[in-house]
Design an enzyme around this catalytic site. Structure first.
Site, PDB file in Angstrom:
ATOM      1  N   LYS A 147      30.326   5.246  23.992  1.00 46.79           N
ATOM      2  CA  LYS A 147      29.341   4.252  23.513  1.00 46.79           C
ATOM      3  C   LYS A 147      29.799   2.843  23.862  1.00 46.79           C
ATOM      4  O   LYS A 147      29.219   1.872  23.412  1.00 46.79           O
ATOM      5  CB  LYS A 147      29.174   4.365  21.994  1.00 46.79           C
ATOM      6  CG  LYS A 147      28.607   5.687  21.508  1.00 46.79           C
ATOM      7  CD  LYS A 147      28.356   5.590  20.008  1.00 46.79           C
ATOM      8  CE  LYS A 147      28.059   6.942  19.385  1.00 46.79           C
ATOM      9  NZ  LYS A 147      28.159   6.883  17.923  1.00 46.79           N
ATOM     10  N   ARG A 206      51.410  22.685  27.602  1.00 46.24           N
ATOM     11  CA  ARG A 206      52.756  22.948  27.068  1.00 46.24           C
ATOM     12  C   ARG A 206      53.269  21.821  26.187  1.00 46.24           C
ATOM     13  O   ARG A 206      53.783  22.077  25.098  1.00 46.24           O
ATOM     14  CB  ARG A 206      53.738  23.311  28.182  1.00 46.24           C
ATOM     15  CG  ARG A 206      54.033  22.210  29.160  1.00 46.24           C
ATOM     16  CD  ARG A 206      54.445  22.726  30.496  1.00 46.24           C
ATOM     17  NE  ARG A 206      53.349  23.437  31.128  1.00 46.24           N
ATOM     18  CZ  ARG A 206      53.390  24.726  31.434  1.00 46.24           C
ATOM     19  NH1 ARG A 206      54.442  25.441  31.175  1.00 46.24           N
ATOM     20  NH2 ARG A 206      52.361  25.289  32.018  1.00 46.24           N
ATOM     21  N   THR A 207      53.122  20.568  26.628  1.00 46.27           N
ATOM     22  CA  THR A 207      53.632  19.474  25.800  1.00 46.27           C
ATOM     23  C   THR A 207      52.796  19.362  24.524  1.00 46.27           C
ATOM     24  O   THR A 207      53.314  19.096  23.435  1.00 46.27           O
ATOM     25  CB  THR A 207      53.621  18.149  26.589  1.00 46.27           C
ATOM     26  OG1 THR A 207      54.365  18.345  27.788  1.00 46.27           O
ATOM     27  CG2 THR A 207      54.256  17.024  25.813  1.00 46.27           C
ATOM     28  N   ARG A 244      49.264  11.321  25.114  1.00 48.81           N
ATOM     29  CA  ARG A 244      49.452  11.579  26.548  1.00 48.81           C
ATOM     30  C   ARG A 244      48.218  11.030  27.257  1.00 48.81           C
ATOM     31  O   ARG A 244      47.090  11.429  26.962  1.00 48.81           O
ATOM     32  CB  ARG A 244      49.593  13.058  26.842  1.00 48.81           C
ATOM     33  CG  ARG A 244      49.417  13.308  28.346  1.00 48.81           C
ATOM     34  CD  ARG A 244      49.824  14.653  28.782  1.00 48.81           C
ATOM     35  NE  ARG A 244      51.246  14.844  28.672  1.00 48.81           N
ATOM     36  CZ  ARG A 244      51.917  15.726  29.415  1.00 48.81           C
ATOM     37  NH1 ARG A 244      51.311  16.448  30.316  1.00 48.81           N
ATOM     38  NH2 ARG A 244      53.211  15.881  29.258  1.00 48.81           N
ATOM     39  N   HIS A 287      58.028   9.628  30.605  1.00 48.93           N
ATOM     40  CA  HIS A 287      57.879  10.808  29.753  1.00 48.93           C
ATOM     41  C   HIS A 287      59.160  10.908  28.908  1.00 48.93           C
ATOM     42  O   HIS A 287      59.990  11.789  29.105  1.00 48.93           O
ATOM     43  CB  HIS A 287      57.710  12.040  30.652  1.00 48.93           C
ATOM     44  CG  HIS A 287      57.143  13.242  29.980  1.00 48.93           C
ATOM     45  ND1 HIS A 287      56.992  13.349  28.616  1.00 48.93           N
ATOM     46  CD2 HIS A 287      56.689  14.420  30.491  1.00 48.93           C
ATOM     47  CE1 HIS A 287      56.475  14.538  28.335  1.00 48.93           C
ATOM     48  NE2 HIS A 287      56.276  15.201  29.443  1.00 48.93           N
TER      49      HIS A 287
HETATM   50  C1  NCD Z   1      55.728  17.385  33.325  1.00 46.36           C
HETATM   51  C2  NCD Z   1      54.737  16.277  33.147  1.00 46.36           C
HETATM   52  O1  NCD Z   1      53.658  16.476  32.579  1.00 46.36           O
HETATM   53  O2  NCD Z   1      55.064  15.194  33.577  1.00 46.36           O
HETATM   54  N1  NCD Z   1      55.438  18.521  32.564  1.00 46.36           N
HETATM   55  C3  NCD Z   1      55.695  18.563  31.230  1.00 46.36           C
HETATM   56  O3  NCD Z   1      55.504  17.658  30.475  1.00 46.36           O
HETATM   57  N2  NCD Z   1      56.225  19.705  30.810  1.00 46.36           N
HETATM   58  C4  NCD Z   1      55.989  17.729  34.734  1.00 46.36           C
HETATM   59  C5  NCD Z   1      54.833  18.059  35.614  1.00 46.36           C
HETATM   60  O4  NCD Z   1      53.675  18.037  35.212  1.00 46.36           O
HETATM   61  O5  NCD Z   1      55.130  18.346  36.786  1.00 46.36           O
END
Ligand code: NCD
Length: 319
Positions: A85, A56-57, A106, A139
């Site tokens: 490597k 989703r992100t 991420r 986040h």
């Molecule tokens: C969150 C995350 O990845 O920290 N989700 C997200 O970014 N939409 C929350 C989660 O994973 O519970």
């Protein structure tokens, strides 16, 4: 400008992002406006470096790039990269950064985004790094979209100040909780109630960061439900378990049940960063107080706003 931690933002930045996001949503409503947005960054490229599970992100950022005409490329699996490597992650990211104008990251490693941002700042080509989730740590872009969702929800109800925000679930390892709590301290007279089994309560480092902020910790979920202006539900973050220990912690008592709709306030805002497990009864989805679907769409628009900030085109959008 990098986006690394929620603690880097002040109230004027938050107000500006909310205003910018409102303006972007207005542009997106017409074909002309959509074309204008697409022209803003059509000379820019972004790298999505997502080495921790995410759809989703990832898609939210990818869509935000598309809205601005940004070409994007992605790395999702380091097993096919030169890191196998023996290349250091610093070298890998310095290589990737040479191809693009911003890197959105991420990773499961707390602090990695800061390290890469510092490293790039010392090079002749310091491009912005955006933290899209750094292990259990932070986040910040989720926290900004959460703030925008609260701002929109309370817009005609007297604003975000003087609110009681209830946070529920795995507060110890939930990075969205940590980042949102830090942002909330920018608004006057906010009280945060953290409700979780003691094993999942917030950690000392967050308690310290929140010194000066009014907050309370409680195991009595039912008793605090009626006072909340917003309820922020989260799932158990068992990917960070060392030995499956979460399974032994009774969390069911902290689920938002259908019957709770009768005890929460009539204007309460129900939020969840998603993905959801069983924390919110599906029958709650159609209640007007459930804002978690809107939150997802807000996320895409807030990320568009952030990209215009880091790529320095945002002044073309405000009156
Ligand atoms: C969150 C995350 O990845 O920290 N989700 C997200 O970014 N939409 C929350 C989660 O994973 O519970």
């Amino acid at each position: 400008m990098h986006i690394l931690s929620a603690s880097q933002f002040d109230r004027s930045f938050l107000d500006n992002i909310c205003q910018l996001t409102d303006s972007i949503r207005k542009y997106s409503k017409s074909k002309f406006g959509t074309k204008y947005l697409q022209s803003l960054c059509s000379d820019k490229r972004a790298m999505l470096y997502f080495t921790q599970a995410s759809t989703r992100t990832f898609l939210s950022f990818k869509s935000a790039c598309q809205i601005l005409g940004i070409q994007s490329s992605d790395v999702r699996d380091t097993s096919t990269s030169s890191e196998v490597k023996g290349e250091t992650i610093e070298d890998s990211l310095r290589v990737f950064s040479s191809y693009v104008d911003t890197v959105i990251m991420r990773t499961p490693t707390p602090g990695l985004c800061d390290r890469i941002a510092n490293l790039l700042d010392q090079t002749p080509r310091p491009i912005p790094i955006i933290n899209a989730g750094s292990g259990p740590d932070e986040h910040p872009t989720q926290a900004l979209l959460d703030i925008y969702t609260l701002y929109r929800s309370f817009e005609n109800e007297g604003g975000l100040a003087n609110r009681i925000i209830l946070m529920v679930g795995d507060l110890k390892r939930g990075r969205t909780i940590r980042s949102l709590s830090l942002l909330l301290s920018n608004y006057p007279n906010i009280k945060i109630i953290f409700s979780a089994p003691k094993e999942f309560q917030i950690d000392d480092d967050l308690r310290q960061k929140l010194s000066g902020q009014d907050f309370e910790e409680t195991e009595d979920f039912e008793s605090v439900l009626p006072v909340a202006d917003a309820i922020y539900m989260t799932r158990v973050q068992d990917e960070y378990d060392s030995n499956g220990e979460s399974k032994n912690i009774p969390i069911e008592k902290y689920y938002l049940k259908y019957e709770h709709l009768n005890v929460i306030s009539p204007n309460c805002v129900i939020m969840h960063p998603l993905p959801r497990r069983h924390e919110i009864d599906h029958r709650i989805d159609n209640d007007p107080r459930a804002k978690y679907w809107r939150q997802v769409r807000n996320g895409m628009w807030v990320r568009v706003a952030l990209l215009t900030k880091v790529l320095e085109v945002s002044e073309n959008l405000l009156p």
